[in-house]
Design an enzyme around this catalytic site. Structure first.
Site, PDB file in Angstrom:
ATOM      1  N   ARG A 170     -70.088 -67.296  96.190  1.00  0.00           N
ATOM      2  CA  ARG A 170     -70.040 -67.400  94.717  1.00  0.00           C
ATOM      3  C   ARG A 170     -71.331 -68.043  94.227  1.00  0.00           C
ATOM      4  O   ARG A 170     -71.305 -68.974  93.422  1.00  0.00           O
ATOM      5  CB  ARG A 170     -68.835 -68.240  94.272  1.00  0.00           C
ATOM      6  CG  ARG A 170     -67.556 -67.434  94.146  1.00  0.00           C
ATOM      7  CD  ARG A 170     -66.417 -68.284  93.658  1.00  0.00           C
ATOM      8  NE  ARG A 170     -65.245 -67.493  93.270  1.00  0.00           N
ATOM      9  CZ  ARG A 170     -64.046 -68.022  93.099  1.00  0.00           C
ATOM     10  NH1 ARG A 170     -63.852 -69.321  93.306  1.00  0.00           N
ATOM     11  NH2 ARG A 170     -63.013 -67.260  92.735  1.00  0.00           N
ATOM     12  N   LYS A 222     -62.737 -61.783  94.702  1.00  0.00           N
ATOM     13  CA  LYS A 222     -64.197 -61.674  94.523  1.00  0.00           C
ATOM     14  C   LYS A 222     -64.557 -60.441  93.690  1.00  0.00           C
ATOM     15  O   LYS A 222     -65.334 -60.511  92.726  1.00  0.00           O
ATOM     16  CB  LYS A 222     -64.879 -61.601  95.884  1.00  0.00           C
ATOM     17  CG  LYS A 222     -66.369 -61.326  95.818  1.00  0.00           C
ATOM     18  CD  LYS A 222     -67.150 -62.430  95.120  1.00  0.00           C
ATOM     19  CE  LYS A 222     -68.597 -62.036  94.927  1.00  0.00           C
ATOM     20  NZ  LYS A 222     -69.372 -63.062  94.197  1.00  0.00           N
ATOM     21  N   ASN A 226     -65.735 -60.203  89.260  1.00  0.00           N
ATOM     22  CA  ASN A 226     -66.938 -59.558  88.718  1.00  0.00           C
ATOM     23  C   ASN A 226     -66.609 -58.302  87.920  1.00  0.00           C
ATOM     24  O   ASN A 226     -67.301 -57.997  86.935  1.00  0.00           O
ATOM     25  CB  ASN A 226     -67.931 -59.295  89.842  1.00  0.00           C
ATOM     26  CG  ASN A 226     -68.658 -60.590  90.223  1.00  0.00           C
ATOM     27  OD1 ASN A 226     -68.610 -61.586  89.493  1.00  0.00           O
ATOM     28  ND2 ASN A 226     -69.306 -60.576  91.368  1.00  0.00           N
ATOM     29  N   CYS A 276     -74.710 -58.295  91.560  1.00  0.00           N
ATOM     30  CA  CYS A 276     -73.248 -58.439  91.702  1.00  0.00           C
ATOM     31  C   CYS A 276     -72.473 -57.552  90.725  1.00  0.00           C
ATOM     32  O   CYS A 276     -71.688 -56.713  91.112  1.00  0.00           O
ATOM     33  CB  CYS A 276     -72.843 -59.882  91.400  1.00  0.00           C
ATOM     34  SG  CYS A 276     -73.594 -61.082  92.448  1.00  0.00           S
ATOM     35  N   TYR A 339     -83.669 -58.992  85.337  1.00  0.00           N
ATOM     36  CA  TYR A 339     -82.352 -58.550  84.842  1.00  0.00           C
ATOM     37  C   TYR A 339     -81.661 -59.660  84.068  1.00  0.00           C
ATOM     38  O   TYR A 339     -80.671 -59.431  83.373  1.00  0.00           O
ATOM     39  CB  TYR A 339     -81.480 -58.067  86.001  1.00  0.00           C
ATOM     40  CG  TYR A 339     -80.730 -59.151  86.736  1.00  0.00           C
ATOM     41  CD1 TYR A 339     -81.249 -59.726  87.883  1.00  0.00           C
ATOM     42  CD2 TYR A 339     -79.489 -59.582  86.302  1.00  0.00           C
ATOM     43  CE1 TYR A 339     -80.578 -60.717  88.556  1.00  0.00           C
ATOM     44  CE2 TYR A 339     -78.795 -60.596  86.976  1.00  0.00           C
ATOM     45  CZ  TYR A 339     -79.352 -61.155  88.099  1.00  0.00           C
ATOM     46  OH  TYR A 339     -78.693 -62.149  88.776  1.00  0.00           O
TER      47      TYR A 339
HETATM   48  N1  SAJ Z   1     -74.796 -59.931  80.598  1.00  0.00           N
HETATM   49  C1  SAJ Z   1     -74.477 -59.398  79.354  1.00  0.00           C
HETATM   50  N2  SAJ Z   1     -73.535 -60.025  78.597  1.00  0.00           N
HETATM   51  C2  SAJ Z   1     -72.897 -61.156  79.021  1.00  0.00           C
HETATM   52  C3  SAJ Z   1     -73.236 -61.678  80.297  1.00  0.00           C
HETATM   53  C4  SAJ Z   1     -74.183 -61.049  81.066  1.00  0.00           C
HETATM   54  O1  SAJ Z   1     -75.039 -58.383  78.928  1.00  0.00           O
HETATM   55  O2  SAJ Z   1     -72.063 -61.700  78.285  1.00  0.00           O
HETATM   56  C5  SAJ Z   1     -75.776 -59.245  81.436  1.00  0.00           C
HETATM   57  C6  SAJ Z   1     -76.973 -60.090  81.817  1.00  0.00           C
HETATM   58  O3  SAJ Z   1     -78.024 -59.921  80.888  1.00  0.00           O
HETATM   59  C7  SAJ Z   1     -77.347 -59.520  83.187  1.00  0.00           C
HETATM   60  C8  SAJ Z   1     -76.019 -59.078  83.769  1.00  0.00           C
HETATM   61  O4  SAJ Z   1     -75.120 -58.942  82.670  1.00  0.00           O
HETATM   62  O5  SAJ Z   1     -78.196 -58.395  83.051  1.00  0.00           O
HETATM   63  C9  SAJ Z   1     -75.427 -60.044  84.797  1.00  0.00           C
HETATM   64  O6  SAJ Z   1     -75.442 -61.319  84.219  1.00  0.00           O
HETATM   65  P1  SAJ Z   1     -74.561 -62.539  84.862  1.00  0.00           P
HETATM   66  O7  SAJ Z   1     -74.659 -63.677  83.898  1.00  0.00           O
HETATM   67  O8  SAJ Z   1     -73.235 -62.052  85.246  1.00  0.00           O
HETATM   68  O9  SAJ Z   1     -75.428 -63.005  86.133  1.00  0.00           O
HETATM   69  P2  SAJ Z   1     -75.294 -62.589  87.658  1.00  0.00           P
HETATM   70  O10 SAJ Z   1     -75.540 -61.152  87.868  1.00  0.00           O
HETATM   71  O11 SAJ Z   1     -76.152 -63.547  88.413  1.00  0.00           O
HETATM   72  O12 SAJ Z   1     -73.760 -62.861  88.008  1.00  0.00           O
HETATM   73  C10 SAJ Z   1     -73.434 -63.931  88.830  1.00  0.00           C
HETATM   74  C11 SAJ Z   1     -72.070 -63.643  89.382  1.00  0.00           C
HETATM   75  N3  SAJ Z   1     -71.831 -64.618  90.407  1.00  0.00           N
HETATM   76  C12 SAJ Z   1     -71.396 -64.203  91.619  1.00  0.00           C
HETATM   77  O13 SAJ Z   1     -71.133 -63.042  91.873  1.00  0.00           O
HETATM   78  C13 SAJ Z   1     -71.215 -65.261  92.635  1.00  0.00           C
HETATM   79  C14 SAJ Z   1     -71.004 -63.747  88.316  1.00  0.00           C
HETATM   80  O14 SAJ Z   1     -69.714 -63.730  88.946  1.00  0.00           O
HETATM   81  C15 SAJ Z   1     -71.130 -65.034  87.535  1.00  0.00           C
HETATM   82  O15 SAJ Z   1     -70.146 -65.023  86.511  1.00  0.00           O
HETATM   83  C16 SAJ Z   1     -72.514 -65.108  86.930  1.00  0.00           C
HETATM   84  O16 SAJ Z   1     -73.458 -65.118  88.037  1.00  0.00           O
HETATM   85  C17 SAJ Z   1     -72.690 -66.394  86.126  1.00  0.00           C
HETATM   86  O17 SAJ Z   1     -71.692 -66.790  85.489  1.00  0.00           O
HETATM   87  O18 SAJ Z   1     -73.813 -66.913  86.120  1.00  0.00           O
END
Ligand code: SAJ
Length: 454
Positions: A170, A222, A226, A276, A339
């Site tokens: 995570r 998991k 996501n 993810c 990203y």
């Molecule tokens: N995004 C949106 N709208 C949102 C949130 C994100 O468009 O409301 C976009 C972001 O710009 C990005 C993508 O989605 O392009 C992913 O963003 P993310 O904040 O989910 O970041 P990640 O990809 O690093 O997701 C990880 C995940 N963690 C793991 O799998 C362990 C996710 O489960 C977490 O919720 C997230 O980090 C987090 O909260 O930071």
């Protein structure tokens, strides 16, 4: 060794650990267990990465507070060592596997790296070894893929000759160590005793809840957590498109909706990238489809989120058309290529999708991103002579743009905002024409044609 003896060794930190796959998941967990006092062997197929780590360096890109120092300290202490030789696993009592588990272009799981790791490990594995999969896998993979591979390659019997569990990572880029220590973990064992042994192990490095359960539950949690996020983002994106059509402002709508109890509308935007969120929903959908369970919402959410870069391109095309310009031949500056905001990670970047779409329309591109060496520089110099600027990532550097300077540099003073960064009134007062995703667009109503995703 029986499980109770292994638990004793885990509790006394005399169990010899190994981590297969020293990427952004494997290296931090290997270093953390070394810091806790275990002897940890990291197994990595990329020889140059092995040498780099054994020199006390961390190959993980981006700003990861504490990681470089921790790796260096644990290598120097002798508790952590990297190798590319699987034979060295033969004296390990606990082996974590943190290899990549991507999906292919048809959204099907590509388990080659996991298969290679399991087959190589099985051949040399000590009887009584505890094997823990940290990679994200489709529900059912432990029982239907991992276990048969280990049975065959080790010629040992599950829960007699070896023990098996799934503890999904995570971690989030930019806070790998903090997440590892402070975020709760689901600990799935192929037996309840195995889950308890895993809790004893992770208790050495995790200060948050360790929720013991079975493997299918761990695989589901998991991928569902996501998929949940992806569906929530897709909902926000669909509301953004509705607001553009009916003349609302999704950012205001979202703020007021979230004042209603139990509402948590996510952020709409220019797309969903990363390692993810675009992948894990497909792993979940795959398992459902294997059991003939119809999945409609998860693929639909993926399609909506994947379409957002094309929507940004459509907003740009329409705004240019209103200025008597076409995309073909236009010079466009894209602000942000990672990203995620304040990150240098470009995996599945929506900006890369946008660039492909615009180039397919014969637009000429300039790209700026303060976190990526190839795209650094003075953004106002890059804006010189451009026909539009497209904001794709909410980097800190873009939150206080000099609108006057931008207007002076642009040939056509047009800004397309994919992340609600721009202060519209201030920008318009400087002569900029602003289109913000999810808000009423031009006087001519609906946005023009949607470009097909490449
Ligand atoms: N995004 C949106 N709208 C949102 C949130 C994100 O468009 O409301 C976009 C972001 O710009 C990005 C993508 O989605 O392009 C992913 O963003 P993310 O904040 O989910 O970041 P990640 O990809 O690093 O997701 C990880 C995940 N963690 C793991 O799998 C362990 C996710 O489960 C977490 O919720 C997230 O980090 C987090 O909260 O930071």
């Amino acid at each position: 060794m029986n499980l109770q003896d292994l638990i004793d060794q885990i509790q006394h930190k005399t169990a010899r650990l190994a981590v297969i796959g020293l990427g952004y998941v494997g290296l931090p967990v290997a270093a953390e267990f070394a810091r806790a006092g275990f002897n940890v062997l990291g197994v990595e197929q990329r020889q140059e990465r092995v040498q780099y780590i054994n020199a006390g360096q961390t190959p993980i890109e981006g700003d990861e507070p504490g990681l470089a120092g921790l790796v260096n300290e644990q290598i120097r202490s002798g508790r952590l060592r990297a190798t590319h030789d699987y034979q060295e696993l033969k004296d390990r009592n606990v082996v974590l596997i943190a290899v990549e588990t991507p999906v292919d272009e048809n959204h099907l799981p590509n388990s080659q790296a996991l298969q290679d790791a399991l087959q190589s490990l099985g051949k040399v594995m000590l009887p009584g070894t505890l094997v823990i999969i940290e990679s994200t896998i489709a529900p059912g993979t432990m029982e239907n893929f991992v276990r048969p591979l280990l049975d065959a390659s080790s010629r040992l019997q599950l829960n007699q000759g070896y023990y098996l569990g799934n503890c999904p990572e995570r971690v989030m880029p930019g806070k790998l160590l903090a997440n590892l220590r402070q975020v709760s973990r689901v600990v799935g064992g192929m037996s309840s005793e195995t889950a308890q042994a895993m809790v004893a192990l992770y208790r050495h490095i995790v200060q948050a809840d360790l929720d013991a359960t079975d493997c299918v539950t761990a695989e589901l949690v998991k991928t569902v957590e996501n998929a949940y996020r992806d569906v929530q983002i897709a909902f926000a994106n669909e509301i953004a498109l509705i607001c553009e059509g009916v003349g609302g402002n999704v950012w205001t709508v979202r703020e007021l909706v979230n004042k209603s109890p139990y509402r948590q509308m996510h952020l709409p935007g220019a797309g969903v990238g990363g390692h993810c969120i675009p992948k894990d929903p497909w792993l979940l959908a795959y398992s459902a489809i294997q059991k003939d369970v119809p999945v409609r919402l998860i693929p639909a959410a993926r399609a909506i989120n994947d379409s957002m870069p094309a929507h940004v391109a459509a907003l740009l095309g329409q705004a240019l058309a209103e200025k008597g310009r076409q995309l073909a031949g236009a010079l466009i500056l894209i602000l942000g290529y990672a990203y995620l905001e304040n990150s240098d990670d470009t995996r599945a970047s929506p900006s890369a999708s946008l660039a492909q779409i615009l180039e397919a329309q014969n637009a000429h591109l300039r790209i700026h991103d303060p976190y990526l060496n190839e795209f650094q520089g003075d953004l106002y110099a890059l804006a010189q002579g451009c026909d539009a600027v497209v904001l794709m990532v909410r980097h800190q550097a873009y939150l206080d743009l000099d609108y006057q300077k931008l207007a002076g540099a642009l040939c056509t003073p047009l800004v397309i905002d994919g992340r609600n960064i721009i202060h519209r009134k201030l920008a318009e007062a400087c002569g900029l024409v602003v289109r913000i995703i999810g808000t009423e667009q031009s006087t001519t109503g609906r946005v023009g044609t949607q470009f097909d995703m490449p």
